[in-house]
Design a protein around this motif. Structure first.
Motif, PDB file in Angstrom:
ATOM      1  N   PHE B 165     -34.275 -28.420 -26.323  1.00  0.00           N
ATOM      2  CA  PHE B 165     -33.733 -27.061 -26.488  1.00  0.00           C
ATOM      3  C   PHE B 165     -33.987 -26.250 -25.223  1.00  0.00           C
ATOM      4  CE2 PHE B 165     -34.376 -27.153 -31.331  1.00  0.00           C
ATOM      5  CZ  PHE B 165     -33.152 -27.754 -31.481  1.00  0.00           C
ATOM      6  N   PHE B 166     -35.166 -26.436 -24.671  1.00  0.00           N
ATOM      7  CA  PHE B 166     -35.514 -25.704 -23.465  1.00  0.00           C
ATOM      8  C   PHE B 166     -34.541 -26.048 -22.336  1.00  0.00           C
ATOM      9  CE2 PHE B 166     -37.940 -25.548 -19.451  1.00  0.00           C
ATOM     10  CZ  PHE B 166     -38.195 -24.196 -19.419  1.00  0.00           C
ATOM     11  N   GLN B 168     -31.536 -27.028 -22.735  1.00  0.00           N
ATOM     12  CA  GLN B 168     -30.259 -26.418 -23.108  1.00  0.00           C
ATOM     13  C   GLN B 168     -30.282 -24.920 -22.817  1.00  0.00           C
ATOM     14  OE1 GLN B 168     -27.780 -28.321 -23.981  1.00  0.00           O
ATOM     15  NE2 GLN B 168     -26.440 -26.559 -24.065  1.00  0.00           N
ATOM     16  N   LEU B 169     -31.428 -24.282 -23.071  1.00  0.00           N
ATOM     17  CA  LEU B 169     -31.574 -22.850 -22.765  1.00  0.00           C
ATOM     18  C   LEU B 169     -31.402 -22.619 -21.267  1.00  0.00           C
ATOM     19  CD1 LEU B 169     -34.572 -21.364 -24.746  1.00  0.00           C
ATOM     20  CD2 LEU B 169     -32.176 -20.761 -24.860  1.00  0.00           C
ATOM     21  N   THR B 172     -27.805 -22.912 -20.479  1.00  0.00           N
ATOM     22  CA  THR B 172     -27.030 -21.761 -20.936  1.00  0.00           C
ATOM     23  C   THR B 172     -27.262 -20.561 -20.025  1.00  0.00           C
ATOM     24  OG1 THR B 172     -27.463 -22.579 -23.150  1.00  0.00           O
ATOM     25  CG2 THR B 172     -26.455 -20.424 -22.992  1.00  0.00           C
TER      26      THR B 172
END
Lengths: 314, 487
Positions: B165-166, B168-169, B172
């Motif tokens: 997720f990190f 992906q963050l 983004t």
């Protein structure tokens, strides 16, 4: 109010897709305690399998068979292809690693995911594929539908939502009311004990992969009925599905359903109401919010809403 | 752990386990890669101290650009050093700490973006390199601490997904925060490294890749290698190993488990950030997609191939994978590579099974016969042009290469060869050997007609296959120790 209804319907559609993906994660996790990274890419293969069958049936504008049959066949084909793919992946990439340290199948799953995404790009290129079902019959699937307030809910959305719920009911029945389902639950509870009770673990695991992957295939078709698909959606779709599974508590089937819907609504409302969350060129800040919420959720309640905290026995 | 020794590896457990080693573990760990008759050579080689190997390695690498003046090769060498650094950093987290960090390349990106913001016209800041690089290492280490925090509460899969997720963050944010990061268009015209006297290290010298960056990278590599080596041989290193083997037991023995995890994350992140700053300084631009899933998988493949937990191993992994990816860009080279790998594979298999020689001969004949038949039926089936060189001419007479293959051929052949190869792993004995013949030929057909046409996905497919096959047949990689989970 109209916007709210619109967003709710959007959220419900999106949510049922997420829920179906999440179920695949949850089923596999429940039985194998394995985070199946390749699940998102199985979903992506499903969208392409559906597209292939749609083209074989004459395309959306000029189908050779009635439209309800088109949708049914496309969905069934995607489910079948995905189920076969899931079985192959389990047999060759995960089964040899079943007793290896837990990090090993995770890395193998990463490899499978990467392999699938790039293989599809090799064979079918990076161009998006559009199901374009609204071309059918002068757009009747989109223009007709339920009228709620000032909003028309297109027929296609209703079909998607209903189909997703039918699949979930079937799954619930399979898991809770059949012998194989009982074996699955037993395996998920304690694999070794289940094996000692005479349950064929390999069969149960294969069955689980068939179920999970078939649901991913169905989700793939439903997803592609909303937006065009391409070879790189697997990664994000997989992440979202995983998030949904975690929200509900990974390993819990009702949890995955609820988690998917919650995530769908969350995303839909954030895109609709939070200023600047959605920029029309496809860049999405809403992902930022979703991922942040998720990291927080993972930290403070990683067993999710319906899961039980895992107790480590020493 | 399945207790069957993998085929082809000889087990020599005659000397007994070392003191303090579990007998059962030793039996499983003592799986040798080389045949027993090389044991003397192996023992001699093992006697050479690590710093001698390192010196030799660096010396060869330094001499390399003098022998090979081509700018392209130098640049590949530079990238390889970057990958070696990345692999060393990841090895700290995954190999020593046992923490599956899927956000690792985000730190590489953070380093690159930090350098891009601190030394470029983007904000008009031009910090001296001697200030900005230590600052970036510090930023990387701090970012690593922050991402390490979830590891206090989460383990295994959950940690993997949070770190993902990190990543992906990071992706983004860099793609969407256009004012600061330039969005998908990236940051351009980043300064090269500068020396204290105001002299700039230009990446190109007369249109050819300047060798200075290679030496800078090598210098950093030596520093990082030695520092991590010393760290690993210290109290901290031993504590990391105990953490990897059993976090619960380590905690019970009074290890500060949480701090050890943070330290592992932080060390890895600092190395990655340092590498990122070199990347930005050399290439002069950064884009969000340079620090994403593809890079992550590449570095992971290097670490796993070399042997996670073994420093020399992960460097070896980078040395193999990085040039491999370059070779696969070029159709002529990757054709040769395919056949070299094929012959090599058959030789390795043939050591165990003499019938493999027959299989190889049969495949050769099979190809010529099939080619002749295809030409008799329709000349267009063999009208494809595989490229230049005498080797390509041989292939032209052996592999069927349709001029314009029908659209269904590529997917059918591709799926077919995967299915056939998987089937061959299940079959045994003579049936397997017979099945191998068409499988190999179909493999050559697919490589020639499908893979060579699109090098970009093809080389990543190779990477994915390496990763899966390694995990299944040799999860400890080339030089790594076999890990045994005691249940």
């Amino acid at each position: 109010m109209d916007q709210f209804i619109q967003l709710t319907v959007d959220g419900l559609t999106l949510g049922s897709v997420y829920a179906l993906i999440a179920l695949g994660y949850t089923l596999v996790y429940g039985v194998l305690k394995l985070l199946n990274f390749a699940h998102g890419d199985v979903f992506m293969v499903g969208t392409f399998a559906g597209f292939g069958v749609l083209q074989a049936l004459g395309g959306p504008a000029t189908p050779k068979v009635p439209i309800w049959l088109v949708i049914t066949l496309v969905t069934l084909a995607a489910m079948a292809v995905c189920a076969a793919l899931g079985v192959v992946i389990e047999r060759f990439a995960y089964r040899p690693l079943r007793d290896a340290p837990r990090i090993a199948p995770l890395i193998s799953a990463l490899g499978v995911s990467f392999f699938l995404a790039n293989s599809m790009q090799l064979l079918f290129g990076a161009t998006p594929r559009n199901y374009d079902l609204f071309q059918y019959h002068g757009g009747s699937l989109y223009l007709r539908g339920l009228h709620i307030g000032g909003v028309t809910v297109p027929l296609l959305r209703i079909i998607t939502i209903v189909a997703a719920f039918v699949l979930m009911v079937i799954l619930w029945f399979l898991v809770n009311k059949t012998r194989t389902g009982k074996a699955m639950r037993a395996t998920s509870f304690d694999r070794e004990a289940a094996a000692m009770m005479g349950i064929d673990i390999d069969r149960v695991i294969v069955f689980t992969f068939i179920l999970g992957s078939a649901l991913a295939g169905a989700a793939g078709v439903m997803f592609s009925l909303r937006v065009p698909t391409n070879v790189s959606i697997g990664f994000i779709a997989g992440l979202k599905g995983f998030i949904a599974a975690v929200i509900g508590g990974i390993g819990s089937i009702p949890g995955a359903m609820a988690g998917g819907l919650i995530l769908g609504f969350l995303e839909s409302y954030i895109q609709g109401y939070v200023h600047g969350a959605h920029i029309p060129d496809g860049t999405q800040w809403s992902d930022l919010y979703v991922f942040s919420v998720l990291i927080a959720l993972m930290l403070f309640r990683h067993q999710g809403l319906f899961g039980r905290p895992d107790i480590r026995k020493v | 752990m399945s207790d069957s020794t993998p085929h082809g590896f000889h087990s020599t457990g005659a000397e007994g386990p070392a003191i303090g080693q579990d007998e059962w573990v030793a039996r499983h760990a003592d799986v040798r890669f080389l045949p027993a008759r090389f044991a003397v050579v192996e023992r001699r080689l093992r006697g050479v101290p690590w710093w001698a190997w390192l010196t030799l390695f660096v010396a060869v690498f330094c001499l390399f650009p003098i022998v090979e003046p081509s700018g392209y090769v130098r640049q590949v060498a530079f990238q390889t050093v970057l990958y070696m650094l990345l692999a060393l950093g990841l090895n700290v987290v995954v190999g020593w700490g046992g923490l599956l960090d899927l956000g690792y390349v985000a730190f590489y990106g953070i380093g690159a973006y930090a350098y891009a913001l601190l030394d470029s016209p983007h904000y008009g800041i031009h910090l001296p390199t001697l200030v900005s690089v230590p600052l970036i290492v510090l930023i990387g280490a701090l970012a690593g601490l922050v991402l390490g925090l979830p590891s206090w509460r989460l383990t295994g899969d959950y940690l993997a997904i949070v770190t993902l997720f990190f990543l992906q963050l990071f992706q983004t944010v860099t793609t969407n925060w256009q004012n600061v990061t330039g969005g998908p268009f990236g940051i351009l015209n980043i300064d090269p490294f500068g020396l204290p006297g105001g002299h700039k290290l230009q990446p190109e010298h007369g249109g050819v890749f300047a060798v200075s960056y290679l030496y800078v990278a090598l210098a950093f590599f030596v520093v990082v290698f030695v520092a991590l080596r010393l760290l690993n041989n210290s109290r901290t290193g031993r504590a990391w190993r105990s953490l990897r083997e059993d976090p619960l037991a380590a905690e019970a023995m009074g290890m500060p488990v949480n701090w050890l995890k943070l330290l592992a994350f932080s060390c890895g992140a600092a190395v990655a950030a340092l590498t990122g700053s070199m990347y930005a300084a050399l290439f002069g631009n950064v884009f969000p997609l340079s620090f994403y899933f593809v890079t992550l998988i590449t570095v992971y493949t290097m670490v796993i191939l070399g042997g996670s937990g073994n420093q020399a191993g992960v460097v070896l992994g980078a040395l193999i994978i990085s040039p491999l990816l370059e070779v696969l860009r070029d159709a002529d080279k990757s054709r040769v590579l395919f056949f070299v790998a094929l012959v090599g594979g058959l030789v390795v298999l043939g050591r165990r099974n003499r019938r493999i020689a027959v299989v190889a001969g049969a495949t050769l004949v099979f190809g010529f016969v099939l080619h002749a038949i295809a030409r008799m039926i329709d000349g267009r089936w063999v009208a494809g042009h595989p490229g230049a060189g005498s080797f390509a001419r041989f292939v032209e007479h052996w592999v069927i290469a349709p001029e314009q293959p029908a659209r269904w051929i590529a997917p059918a052949a591709y799926v077919g060869v995967i299915g056939a190869a998987l089937l061959c792993t299940v079959l045994r004995g003579i049936v397997r050997d017979v099945a191998l013949v068409p499988t190999i030929y179909l493999g050559a057909f697919v490589w020639e007609n499908v893979m060579l046409a699109k090098p970009e996905p093809a080389r990543y497919i190779v990477l994915g296959v390496i990763l899966i096959v390694l995990m299944v047949i040799r999860p400890n990689g080339l030089l790594g120790e076999r890990r045994v989970e005691i249940v």
